[in-house]
Scaffold this motif. Structure first.
Motif, PDB file in Angstrom:
ATOM      1  N   THR A   1      -8.166  16.309 -14.495  1.00 57.21           N
ATOM      2  CA  THR A   1      -8.685  14.965 -14.773  1.00 57.21           C
ATOM      3  C   THR A   1      -7.546  14.014 -15.107  1.00 57.21           C
ATOM      4  N   PHE A   2      -6.563  14.508 -15.856  1.00 60.04           N
ATOM      5  CA  PHE A   2      -5.403  13.684 -16.186  1.00 60.04           C
ATOM      6  C   PHE A   2      -4.645  13.303 -14.914  1.00 60.04           C
ATOM      7  N   ASN A   3      -4.447  14.274 -14.037  1.00 59.72           N
ATOM      8  CA  ASN A   3      -3.718  14.003 -12.795  1.00 59.72           C
ATOM      9  C   ASN A   3      -4.477  13.025 -11.898  1.00 59.72           C
ATOM     10  N   THR A   4      -5.789  13.138 -11.892  1.00 60.65           N
ATOM     11  CA  THR A   4      -6.604  12.196 -11.110  1.00 60.65           C
ATOM     12  C   THR A   4      -6.399  10.772 -11.616  1.00 60.65           C
ATOM     13  N   PHE A   5      -6.347  10.630 -12.935  1.00 63.78           N
ATOM     14  CA  PHE A   5      -6.132   9.313 -13.526  1.00 63.78           C
ATOM     15  C   PHE A   5      -4.752   8.756 -13.173  1.00 63.78           C
ATOM     16  N   THR A   6      -3.713   9.581 -13.333  1.00 64.78           N
ATOM     17  CA  THR A   6      -2.360   9.073 -13.050  1.00 64.78           C
ATOM     18  C   THR A   6      -2.165   8.793 -11.554  1.00 64.78           C
ATOM     19  N   ARG A   7      -2.815   9.567 -10.699  1.00 63.74           N
ATOM     20  CA  ARG A   7      -2.724   9.279  -9.254  1.00 63.74           C
ATOM     21  C   ARG A   7      -3.364   7.937  -8.922  1.00 63.74           C
ATOM     22  N   SER A   8      -4.438   7.607  -9.624  1.00 65.14           N
ATOM     23  CA  SER A   8      -5.071   6.309  -9.370  1.00 65.14           C
ATOM     24  C   SER A   8      -4.156   5.165  -9.808  1.00 65.14           C
ATOM     25  N   LEU A   9      -3.318   5.406 -10.837  1.00 64.97           N
ATOM     26  CA  LEU A   9      -2.331   4.399 -11.222  1.00 64.97           C
ATOM     27  C   LEU A   9      -1.286   4.226 -10.113  1.00 64.97           C
ATOM     28  N   GLN A  10      -0.873   5.348  -9.503  1.00 68.00           N
ATOM     29  CA  GLN A  10       0.059   5.272  -8.383  1.00 68.00           C
ATOM     30  C   GLN A  10      -0.536   4.485  -7.216  1.00 68.00           C
ATOM     31  N   GLU A  11      -1.800   4.752  -6.951  1.00 65.44           N
ATOM     32  CA  GLU A  11      -2.463   4.056  -5.849  1.00 65.44           C
ATOM     33  C   GLU A  11      -2.594   2.565  -6.142  1.00 65.44           C
ATOM     34  N   LEU A  12      -2.822   2.240  -7.422  1.00 69.30           N
ATOM     35  CA  LEU A  12      -2.896   0.830  -7.797  1.00 69.30           C
ATOM     36  C   LEU A  12      -1.528   0.171  -7.659  1.00 69.30           C
ATOM     37  N   THR A  13      -0.476   0.924  -7.939  1.00 66.25           N
ATOM     38  CA  THR A  13       0.875   0.393  -7.750  1.00 66.25           C
ATOM     39  C   THR A  13       1.097  -0.038  -6.311  1.00 66.25           C
ATOM     40  N   ALA A  14       0.597   0.769  -5.395  1.00 65.50           N
ATOM     41  CA  ALA A  14       0.775   0.466  -3.967  1.00 65.50           C
ATOM     42  C   ALA A  14      -0.185  -0.600  -3.476  1.00 65.50           C
ATOM     43  N   ASN A  15      -1.297  -0.809  -4.171  1.00 66.96           N
ATOM     44  CA  ASN A  15      -2.312  -1.775  -3.711  1.00 66.96           C
ATOM     45  C   ASN A  15      -2.829  -2.580  -4.899  1.00 66.96           C
ATOM     46  N   PRO A  16      -1.967  -3.387  -5.537  1.00 69.71           N
ATOM     47  CA  PRO A  16      -2.317  -4.076  -6.784  1.00 69.71           C
ATOM     48  C   PRO A  16      -3.391  -5.155  -6.634  1.00 69.71           C
ATOM     49  N   THR A  17      -3.633  -5.650  -5.433  1.00 66.18           N
ATOM     50  CA  THR A  17      -4.632  -6.714  -5.261  1.00 66.18           C
ATOM     51  C   THR A  17      -6.039  -6.171  -5.079  1.00 66.18           C
ATOM     52  N   SER A  18      -6.194  -4.843  -5.005  1.00 64.49           N
ATOM     53  CA  SER A  18      -7.496  -4.228  -4.754  1.00 64.49           C
ATOM     54  C   SER A  18      -8.307  -4.118  -6.043  1.00 64.49           C
ATOM     55  N   ALA A  19      -9.441  -4.812  -6.052  1.00 63.05           N
ATOM     56  CA  ALA A  19     -10.349  -4.722  -7.203  1.00 63.05           C
ATOM     57  C   ALA A  19     -10.913  -3.301  -7.318  1.00 63.05           C
ATOM     58  N   ALA A  20     -11.134  -2.669  -6.154  1.00 66.00           N
ATOM     59  CA  ALA A  20     -11.660  -1.306  -6.162  1.00 66.00           C
ATOM     60  C   ALA A  20     -10.655  -0.341  -6.784  1.00 66.00           C
ATOM     61  N   ALA A  21      -9.366  -0.544  -6.503  1.00 61.71           N
ATOM     62  CA  ALA A  21      -8.331   0.327  -7.066  1.00 61.71           C
ATOM     63  C   ALA A  21      -8.264   0.157  -8.578  1.00 61.71           C
ATOM     64  N   ARG A  22      -8.409  -1.082  -9.055  1.00 55.84           N
ATOM     65  CA  ARG A  22      -8.407  -1.310 -10.506  1.00 55.84           C
ATOM     66  C   ARG A  22      -9.630  -0.652 -11.142  1.00 55.84           C
ATOM     67  N   SER A  23     -10.768  -0.779 -10.484  1.00 58.47           N
ATOM     68  CA  SER A  23     -11.998  -0.168 -11.001  1.00 58.47           C
ATOM     69  C   SER A  23     -11.870   1.350 -11.052  1.00 58.47           C
ATOM     70  N   THR A  24     -11.202   1.921 -10.059  1.00 62.50           N
ATOM     71  CA  THR A  24     -11.007   3.377 -10.023  1.00 62.50           C
ATOM     72  C   THR A  24     -10.136   3.825 -11.188  1.00 62.50           C
ATOM     73  N   VAL A  25      -9.093   3.059 -11.483  1.00 61.70           N
ATOM     74  CA  VAL A  25      -8.230   3.398 -12.620  1.00 61.70           C
ATOM     75  C   VAL A  25      -9.046   3.441 -13.908  1.00 61.70           C
ATOM     76  N   LEU A  26      -9.859   2.406 -14.132  1.00 64.57           N
ATOM     77  CA  LEU A  26     -10.654   2.359 -15.366  1.00 64.57           C
ATOM     78  C   LEU A  26     -11.685   3.475 -15.401  1.00 64.57           C
TER      79      LEU A  26
END
Length: 622
Positions: free
Chosen positions: A104-129
């Motif tokens: 679960t921790f790794n899933t969370f940190t991977r979503s931060l990586q994905e947000l780094t690559a796609n910072p304008t995506s509202a869906a990516a931000r929602s996934t992080v939260l």
């Protein structure tokens, strides 16, 4: 024919009949649990004119019985520990799986990586939260389950205490009956019942027994507390404290103790705390106390440290001092932030002084709530910084020295401090060398402050809206934090803070998400030695990601070790049971052989009497 022959034969018949009765009793009870094989002795009568029946005694190996009780206590201890540590290990899931804590921790940190690559995506931000919330919830659940295990043990202690107290009463009652019984067979039956009760009691606690001349036994704990003396028994009571929480702890001071303990009340009215460390060393009760008061609180602390590490990794910055002299800027510190000063004493030993920011007058801090549970810990009034920083630090150092001296420490830190604004200069004094200093400072001022100290941000909070700083002002904020950690509620309405380009710039970029990712996966943090990870004598340094894996690994290793020890102990118990059974159990083949021999002897004595009868009849006919 001599009359002695008749008397001898008659006595022989009686003795043989009694021996046959004993053998018959042995055979009839060969399958009875707790039955110990009986033997009967014969003794010559006065003038060697025959034999008479001696005492009926139980035949067993006393050393084997002692070993059986010892192994029974050991097996109950290891089985109890193996059961709870196995349940504890399961709370974290299978290492490496997606649903395990590290997964679960790794899933969370991977979503931060994905947000780094796609910072304008509202869906990516929602996934992080969403992933952050899932991680916090899993930590909440694991910590709650740890307390559930403690509560279960608290309830079991109450039940087992009542059972053990009943066994003590039963043993004393049987002692009294044995003392007043003259019939050997009845006495042996009572002794069997008493030994069974003692054997049952040995599964709860380690015991020793002392045989008395009147047939009774004295029962003591392994540490020497007398529980039964002839017909008198101590009564055991458990004062449960209801539902336990992360701050519930044992203390020898009843006014400070917030968990239950077992009190033994002797017939004379004396009260002995059996829950104190070292009083009971084996058995299920000792294991339950150890699990409730040491093993599970340490597991709770690991989760609390993980939660605190996740929160502070994203909010705190580390400041280090210069050297020669050691100067450090503590501006911006908040209640709970720490200033750590390593000191070396004249004998070469090293110890940390931890000054914890607080409000109000300086007070001692339980070092177990800091990152170094072996430190000298004291609060300083952070509200006086930067206006009166020097006196705030001086007061804390002076109070710390007073506390350490009163506690009898051989080495007491002797540090002087001066300050200009919020910059503190620390210097050595007689017997102490200051090697430097480091401070951890929370950057945001509140849970809704996403600008101050960019890129730090309060993603995880205490509850949904309280900033976590590690405060110790009223109570230690870290205690039970794993059950309260949550995703900051202020982010739900504006997730764009996750990708803000700067302190006052909400333009989306991947810089902040990358910083958060790095803080969790690469940046080294100091975790408390109280967690037991990496040892218990010094703080442990690792990234939050590594600490997560270390927790799972530590619990898995502990569960495996407990299971292995239990398997070994169960084999030892089985061996002890077999050894005692061989000495005390009924062997049908042996008893039947004895019976044949006794029947032969009975027949021989009977023939003597028959011959005597025939001779007398012949004499009477003359």
């Amino acid at each position: 024919m001599s009359m002695n022959a008749i008397w001898n034969a008659t006595a022989g018949l009686k003795a043989t009949q009694a021996a046959i009765n004993v053998v018959s009793q042995n055979v009839a009870n060969s399958g009875t649990a707790g039955y110990v094989r009986r033997t009967i002795s014969t003794v010559s009568t006065e003038g060697n004119s025959g034999v008479t029946v001696g005492a009926v005694t139980r035949s067993f190996d006393a050393a084997a019985l002692k070993q059986l009780r010892s192994e029974t206590a050991g097996a109950a201890y290891t089985a109890t520990r193996a059961d709870i540590t196995s349940q504890l290990d399961k709370l974290y899931g299978t290492p490496g799986s997606a649903t395990a804590l590290d997964g679960t921790f790794n899933t969370f940190t991977r979503s931060l990586q994905e947000l780094t690559a796609n910072p304008t995506s509202a869906a990516a931000r929602s996934t992080v939260l969403s992933n952050a919330s899932a991680l916090a919830s899993q930590i909440n659940a694991a910590a709650s389950n740890v307390q559930s295990l403690r509560n279960g043990i608290e309830g079991q202690l109450a039940t087992d205490t009542a059972t053990a107290s009943s066994l003590l009463s039963n043993i004393a009652t049987l002692n009294a009956k044995i003392q007043n019984t003259t019939d050997d067979s009845s006495k042996a039956d009572l002794q069997d019942q008493r030994d069974q009760a003692i054997n049952s009691l040995s599964s709860y606690m380690d015991l020793s027994t002392v045989d008395q001349r009147d047939g009774t036994v004295t029962v003591l704990t392994g540490s020497g507390v007398t529980l039964v003396d002839r017909g008198n028994a101590a009564t055991l009571s458990f004062d449960g404290h209801g539902t336990l929480n992360a701050s519930s702890r044992y203390s020898p001071d009843s006014s400070q103790r917030t968990v239950g303990t077992i009190t033994a009340t002797t017939p004379g009215g004396a009260k002995i705390d059996l829950g104190a460390p070292g009083v009971m060393r084996s058995g299920s009760l000792a294991a339950q106390f150890e699990l409730r008061d040491t093993t599970l609180p340490q597991a709770q602390r690991q989760l609390d440290d993980l939660a605190a590490g996740m929160a502070t990794a994203l909010t705190n910055k580390t400041v280090t001092s210069t050297t020669n002299p050691a100067q450090i800027d503590i501006g911006g510190m908040k209640p709970g932030n720490t200033l750590t000063i390593p000191v070396t004493f004249s004998d070469g030993s090293v110890r940390n002084v931890v000054l914890v920011a607080g409000t109000g007058a300086s007070k001692p801090v339980d070092p177990s709530v800091t990152s170094d549970s072996t430190s000298f810990a004291q609060t300083f009034d952070v509200t006086r910084v930067p206006g009166d920083t020097e006196n705030a630090i001086k007061d804390a150092l002076s109070a710390m020295r007073t506390q350490a001296t009163a506690a009898g420490y051989k080495n007491v830190p002797n540090i002087t401090a001066t300050a200009t604004g919020s910059v503190v200069t620390l210097a050595s004094n007689t017997g102490t060398t200051v090697g430097g200093a480091g401070a951890s400072i929370t950057q945001p001022n509140s849970a809704n402050d996403f600008a101050n100290g960019y890129p730090q941000m309060p993603l995880f909070t205490d509850g949904t809206s309280k900033l976590y700083t590690g405060s110790v002002d009223t109570s230690a904020q870290i205690t039970g934090f794993a059950q309260r950690i949550a995703v900051n509620g202020n982010l739900a309405n504006n997730s764009s803070y996750l990708t803000a380009s700067g302190a006052n710039d909400l333009t989306a970029s991947g810089g902040r998400a990358q910083s958060l990712f790095t803080s969790l996966t690469s940046t080294q943090q100091t975790f408390s030695s109280a967690s037991g990870i990496g040892g218990i004598t010094a703080p442990y340094t690792a990234s939050v990601a590594q600490f997560t894996q270390d927790i799972i690994s530590a619990q898995g290793s502990a569960a495996s070790a407990a299971a292995t020890l239990d398997n070994t102990q169960q084999v030892s118990l089985s061996t002890a049971q077999s050894r005692f059974s061989q000495s005390a159990g009924v062997n049908i083949d042996s008893e039947m052989a004895n019976l044949i021999a006794l029947q032969t002897a009975y027949g021989a004595n009977a023939r003597v009497l028959t011959a005597a009868r025939d001779m007398l009849n012949q004499l009477l006919q003359i």
